[in-house]
Write an enzyme that holds these catalytic residues in place. Structure first.
Site, PDB file in Angstrom:
ATOM      1  N   GLY A  29       0.761  -1.231  -0.041  1.00  0.00           N
ATOM      2  CA  GLY A  29       0.080  -0.120   0.081  1.00  0.00           C
ATOM      3  C   GLY A  29       0.808   1.254   0.025  1.00  0.00           C
ATOM      4  CG  LEU A  31      -0.744   1.384  -3.925  1.00  0.00           C
ATOM      5  CD1 LEU A  31      -1.902   1.040  -4.693  1.00  0.00           C
ATOM      6  CD2 LEU A  31       0.545   0.568  -4.079  1.00  0.00           C
ATOM      7  N   GLY A  34       5.713   5.039  -8.775  1.00  0.00           N
ATOM      8  CA  GLY A  34       6.848   3.832  -8.866  1.00  0.00           C
ATOM      9  C   GLY A  34       6.031   2.494  -8.852  1.00  0.00           C
ATOM     10  CG  HIS A  35       3.439   1.189  -5.621  1.00  0.00           C
ATOM     11  ND1 HIS A  35       3.626   2.143  -4.687  1.00  0.00           N
ATOM     12  CD2 HIS A  35       4.103  -0.022  -5.083  1.00  0.00           C
ATOM     13  CE1 HIS A  35       4.140   1.850  -3.688  1.00  0.00           C
ATOM     14  NE2 HIS A  35       4.635   0.405  -3.944  1.00  0.00           N
ATOM     15  CG  ASP A 148      12.886  -1.753  -2.115  1.00  0.00           C
ATOM     16  OD1 ASP A 148      13.300  -1.375  -1.147  1.00  0.00           O
ATOM     17  OD2 ASP A 148      11.782  -1.650  -2.446  1.00  0.00           O
ATOM     18  CB  VAL A 174       9.569   5.734 -10.798  1.00  0.00           C
ATOM     19  CG1 VAL A 174       8.802   6.881 -11.236  1.00  0.00           C
ATOM     20  CG2 VAL A 174       9.044   4.560 -11.687  1.00  0.00           C
ATOM     21  CB  SER A 184       5.355   4.080   0.947  1.00  0.00           C
ATOM     22  OG  SER A 184       5.084   3.425  -0.180  1.00  0.00           O
ATOM     23  NE  ARG A 185      10.210   2.832   5.658  1.00  0.00           N
ATOM     24  CZ  ARG A 185      10.268   1.758   4.975  1.00  0.00           C
ATOM     25  NH1 ARG A 185      10.437   1.442   3.689  1.00  0.00           N
ATOM     26  NH2 ARG A 185       9.950   0.501   5.849  1.00  0.00           N
TER      27      ARG A 185
HETATM   28  O1  PAF Z   1       8.783  -4.035  -1.675  1.00  0.00           O
HETATM   29  C1  PAF Z   1       7.513  -4.072  -0.832  1.00  0.00           C
HETATM   30  O2  PAF Z   1       6.552  -3.093  -1.055  1.00  0.00           O
HETATM   31  C2  PAF Z   1       7.485  -5.061  -0.188  1.00  0.00           C
HETATM   32  O3  PAF Z   1       8.818  -5.588   0.431  1.00  0.00           O
HETATM   33  C3  PAF Z   1       6.887  -6.449  -0.483  1.00  0.00           C
HETATM   34  C4  PAF Z   1       7.750  -6.952  -1.875  1.00  0.00           C
HETATM   35  C5  PAF Z   1       5.412  -6.146  -1.067  1.00  0.00           C
HETATM   36  C6  PAF Z   1       6.960  -7.617   0.559  1.00  0.00           C
HETATM   37  O4  PAF Z   1       5.997  -7.162   1.535  1.00  0.00           O
END
Ligand code: PAF
Length: 257
Positions: A29, A31, A34-35, A148, A174, A184-185
């Site tokens: 969540g 979002l 990037g998502h 990540d 992105v 998100s942070r």
């Molecule tokens: O990258 C993330 O948002 C989280 O680490 C993931 C892959 C959804 C696992 O909780």
């Protein structure tokens, strides 16, 4: 868009599907664009896209980080609808962890370094929940961001080690025009921290080596956890106030001498 919050019903639904498997984007969540890029790629490459919204408690080493993780369910669902997602998996914690986290996936090398060294148990939590989600969805492809990078490498390694059928697709980070990687942070940064934050990416790209980048960041007021070159990338984690930011760039991207 169908929202599935009951895992038994979800599994029955999935098993009844003929034209499966889908593309899958796992998220916690909160979002952002990037998502959106991950979802857009899945929608373009697969007949059906599934997104999970699950704030995974086992990957948080700090209770305060979990408690303040920015997420707005209604906004997230509105975004996913607008982005063309077909199915949203919205499981309860007790359903994902019916075993009370007695079963878990661990990696003993890369997972102990960098993020793993600074966040004990983090990658056990990530790998365990990704394994569970991949088994629930049985996706053909799953989409992960390069921001990540360690997570991406570890998920790739897990899928290979356990002969899992899902193809892991890496998507570029992105960034804002300033270079700041979307996260998100970022929502937690105050105005002054927001101005400083792009220096994280800039220092990775412009410094001749990791130690110089770390010193530059400390000089600007970042509390640096690490800057390290590993596997052809330069990776960093640093805190601005209460907010911990991470980023990485391919080593060929840095223009220092
Ligand atoms: O990258 C993330 O948002 C989280 O680490 C993931 C892959 C959804 C696992 O909780």
């Amino acid at each position: 868009m169908n929202i599935h919050d009951d895992l038994e019903a979800w599994l029955a639904f999935r098993r009844s599907q003929g034209a499966w498997p889908p593309g899958f984007v796992p998220t916690m969540g909160g979002l952002h664009a990037g998502h959106r890029a991950l979802v857009a790629r899945s929608v373009a490459e697969n007949p059906v896209t599934v997104v999970s919204l699950f704030l995974n408690p086992t990957q948080f080493d700090q209770a305060s980080d979990l408690a303040t993780y920015p997420a707005d369910l209604e906004q997230d669902l509105a975004n996913l609808r607008a982005w063309g997602v077909d199915h949203v998996l919205l499981p309860r914690r007790e359903a994902i962890y019916a075993d009370d986290y007695r079963y878990r996936v661990s990696e003993r090398d890369l997972a102990t370094r960098l993020e793993g060294a600074h966040r004990p148990g983090h990658f056990d939590g990530v790998l365990t929940v990704v394994m569970r989600l991949l088994n629930l969805v049985r996706a053909r492809r799953a989409y992960f961001g390069e921001k990540d990078w360690q997570q991406l490498e570890l998920v790739r390694g897990m899928v290979e080690a356990f002969f899992m059928d899902t193809e892991i697709v890496a998507c570029s980070t992105v960034r804002e025009a300033s270079g700041l990687a979307l996260s998100s942070r970022n929502a937690r940064l105050d105005a002054r921290e927001r101005e400083l934050a792009p220096a994280l990416h800039r220092s990775l790209v412009e410094s001749p080596d990791a130690a110089t980048a770390a010193a530059a960041l400390s000089g600007l007021g970042f509390d640096v956890d690490y800057v390290e070159d590993l596997g052809g990338r330069r990776l960093a984690a640093a805190r601005l106030g209460a907010t911990r930011l991470i980023d990485n760039v391919p080593l060929e991207a840095h223009d220092g001498h």
